[in-house]
Design an enzyme around this catalytic site. Structure first.
Site, mmCIF file in Angstrom:
data_model
loop_
_atom_site.group_PDB
_atom_site.id
_atom_site.type_symbol
_atom_site.label_atom_id
_atom_site.label_comp_id
_atom_site.label_asym_id
_atom_site.label_seq_id
_atom_site.Cartn_x
_atom_site.Cartn_y
_atom_site.Cartn_z
ATOM 1 N N ARG A 104 36.369 -40.438 -23.978
ATOM 2 C CA ARG A 104 37.741 -40.037 -23.664
ATOM 3 C C ARG A 104 38.324 -39.250 -24.827
ATOM 4 O O ARG A 104 38.308 -39.735 -25.959
ATOM 5 C CB ARG A 104 38.630 -41.278 -23.463
ATOM 6 C CG ARG A 104 38.268 -42.112 -22.317
ATOM 7 C CD ARG A 104 39.409 -42.995 -21.870
ATOM 8 N NE ARG A 104 40.026 -43.835 -22.896
ATOM 9 C CZ ARG A 104 41.069 -44.608 -22.656
ATOM 10 N NH1 ARG A 104 41.622 -44.628 -21.459
ATOM 11 N NH2 ARG A 104 41.574 -45.365 -23.601
ATOM 12 N N THR A 108 44.243 -36.361 -24.779
ATOM 13 C CA THR A 108 44.499 -36.025 -23.363
ATOM 14 C C THR A 108 43.964 -37.070 -22.394
ATOM 15 O O THR A 108 44.311 -37.048 -21.214
ATOM 16 C CB THR A 108 43.821 -34.694 -23.010
ATOM 17 O OG1 THR A 108 42.390 -34.884 -23.137
ATOM 18 C CG2 THR A 108 44.272 -33.572 -23.927
ATOM 19 N N ASP A 200 38.751 -52.222 -27.044
ATOM 20 C CA ASP A 200 37.831 -51.110 -26.799
ATOM 21 C C ASP A 200 36.441 -51.686 -26.560
ATOM 22 O O ASP A 200 35.828 -52.275 -27.454
ATOM 23 C CB ASP A 200 37.828 -50.176 -28.014
ATOM 24 C CG ASP A 200 36.984 -48.942 -27.763
ATOM 25 O OD1 ASP A 200 37.541 -47.830 -27.809
ATOM 26 O OD2 ASP A 200 35.765 -49.090 -27.506
ATOM 27 N N ASP A 203 33.533 -50.517 -28.855
ATOM 28 C CA ASP A 203 33.659 -51.050 -30.217
ATOM 29 C C ASP A 203 33.311 -52.530 -30.254
ATOM 30 O O ASP A 203 32.675 -53.009 -31.207
ATOM 31 C CB ASP A 203 35.091 -50.851 -30.729
ATOM 32 C CG ASP A 203 35.358 -49.398 -31.118
ATOM 33 O OD1 ASP A 203 34.392 -48.619 -31.225
ATOM 34 O OD2 ASP A 203 36.535 -49.051 -31.288
HETATM 35 C C1 PRP Z 1 35.659 -46.327 -22.505
HETATM 36 C C2 PRP Z 1 35.031 -47.074 -21.357
HETATM 37 C C3 PRP Z 1 35.102 -46.075 -20.244
HETATM 38 C C4 PRP Z 1 36.380 -45.365 -20.534
HETATM 39 C C5 PRP Z 1 37.430 -45.873 -19.594
HETATM 40 O O1 PRP Z 1 34.776 -45.433 -23.045
HETATM 41 O O2 PRP Z 1 33.738 -47.509 -21.625
HETATM 42 O O3 PRP Z 1 34.017 -45.166 -20.204
HETATM 43 O O4 PRP Z 1 36.760 -45.680 -21.876
HETATM 44 O O5 PRP Z 1 38.607 -45.164 -19.757
HETATM 45 P P1 PRP Z 1 39.180 -44.199 -18.629
HETATM 46 O O6 PRP Z 1 39.113 -44.953 -17.351
HETATM 47 O O7 PRP Z 1 40.595 -43.960 -19.078
HETATM 48 O O8 PRP Z 1 38.368 -42.938 -18.601
HETATM 49 P P2 PRP Z 1 35.100 -44.563 -24.355
HETATM 50 O O9 PRP Z 1 35.668 -43.233 -23.974
HETATM 51 O O10 PRP Z 1 35.916 -45.377 -25.301
HETATM 52 O O11 PRP Z 1 33.680 -44.244 -24.917
HETATM 53 P P3 PRP Z 1 32.551 -45.252 -25.494
HETATM 54 O O12 PRP Z 1 32.009 -46.022 -24.318
HETATM 55 O O13 PRP Z 1 31.552 -44.300 -26.037
HETATM 56 O O14 PRP Z 1 33.173 -46.143 -26.528
HETATM 57 N N1 URA Z 2 38.435 -48.107 -22.713
HETATM 58 C C1 URA Z 2 38.287 -49.296 -23.291
HETATM 59 O O1 URA Z 2 37.231 -49.571 -23.882
HETATM 60 N N2 URA Z 2 39.277 -50.197 -23.222
HETATM 61 C C2 URA Z 2 40.422 -49.937 -22.578
HETATM 62 O O2 URA Z 2 41.308 -50.800 -22.539
HETATM 63 C C3 URA Z 2 40.573 -48.681 -21.978
HETATM 64 C C4 URA Z 2 39.563 -47.787 -22.046
#
Ligand code: PRP
Ligand code: URA
Length: 209
Positions: A104, A108, A200, A203
């Site tokens: 993400r 944005t 997150d 994380d």
């Molecule tokens: C997190 C999660 C989803 C996304 C959800 O990923 O694992 O893929 O956010 O958010 P959304 O519904 O608003 O798109 P992140 O972008 O943090 O990436 P990561 O899995 O690499 O940590």
């Molecule tokens: N992605 C995450 O990992 N946690 C949230 O709460 C939203 C998006």
């Protein structure tokens, strides 16, 4: 919410509570996610078709059910999706696996793709897309669009936590895709994190910040 299945099994809910807790350490969080993904997979695969096949038990012959049709495809949205993927693969070890790399944009909230690799002949297979979090749903909507463009027609989406905003956006964009989740939380905060949520997911799985 006719397109949403909330898996409210007591074991799922108990493990989810432990995962939500701020003081649950990374190793325990990962272990709980693996355990929960087995339970989610059990529900999500409930309607897989079976056919009868002749076998012999030590005592007599019988007709007994086995899974029918082509192997399942599991597609993980990186990176947090891999936490769910591993557990589901324990239950369905013969599944084919694809990966969609998305993150993400922190300003944005748009989903930015950095990787895409999925098995061939998706059109004839049940495809299960996995990502623990459905927040704005931008990531899930973009991933499913790409997977459909690659040929998939029979899809399900599995997550651990969903926000009402994400469910509304996802089911509007993909009304043909059933969403399975362990819980629907209250709302998103100003940074589009799920409240009360679990933080997150990536994380917490990998011990980054
Ligand atoms: C997190 C999660 C989803 C996304 C959800 O990923 O694992 O893929 O956010 O958010 P959304 O519904 O608003 O798109 P992140 O972008 O943090 O990436 P990561 O899995 O690499 O940590
Ligand atoms: N992605 C995450 O990992 N946690 C949230 O709460 C939203 C998006």
């Amino acid at each position: 919410m006719s397109n949403v299945v909330v898996i409210d099994h007591p074991l799922v809910q108990h493990k989810l509570t432990l995962m939500r807790r701020r003081d649950t350490p990374t190793s325990r969080f990962r272990q709980l996610l693996r355990e929960i993904s087995l339970l989610l997979a059990y529900e999500v695969t409930r309607d897989l078709p079976v056919r009868m096949t002749p076998i012999s038990t030590p005592l007599e012959d019988m007709e007994s059910p086995v899974l029918e049709g082509k192997k399942l495809v599991l597609i993980s949205i990186l990176r947090a999706g891999n936490g769910l993927l591993e557990g589901i693969l324990d239950l369905v070890p013969s599944a084919r696996v694809g990966h969609v790399g998305l993150y993400r944009d922190p300003e944005t909230m748009e989903a930015i793709e950095y990787y895409f690799k999925v098995p061939e002949d998706l059109s004839s297979r049940q495809v299960i897309v996995v990502d623990p979090m459905l927040a704005t749903a931008n990531s899930a909507i973009a991933a499913v669009q790409r997977i459909k463009a690659a040929g998939a027609v029979n899809l399900k989406f599995v997550c651990l936590l969903a926000a009402p905003e994400g469910i509304a956006a996802f089911t509007k964009a993909h009304p043909d895709v059933l969403v399975y989740t362990a819980a629907v939380d209250r709302c998103l905060n100003e940074h589009s994190y799920i409240l009360p949520g679990l933080g997150d997911a990536g994380d917490r799985i990998y011990g980054t910040t």
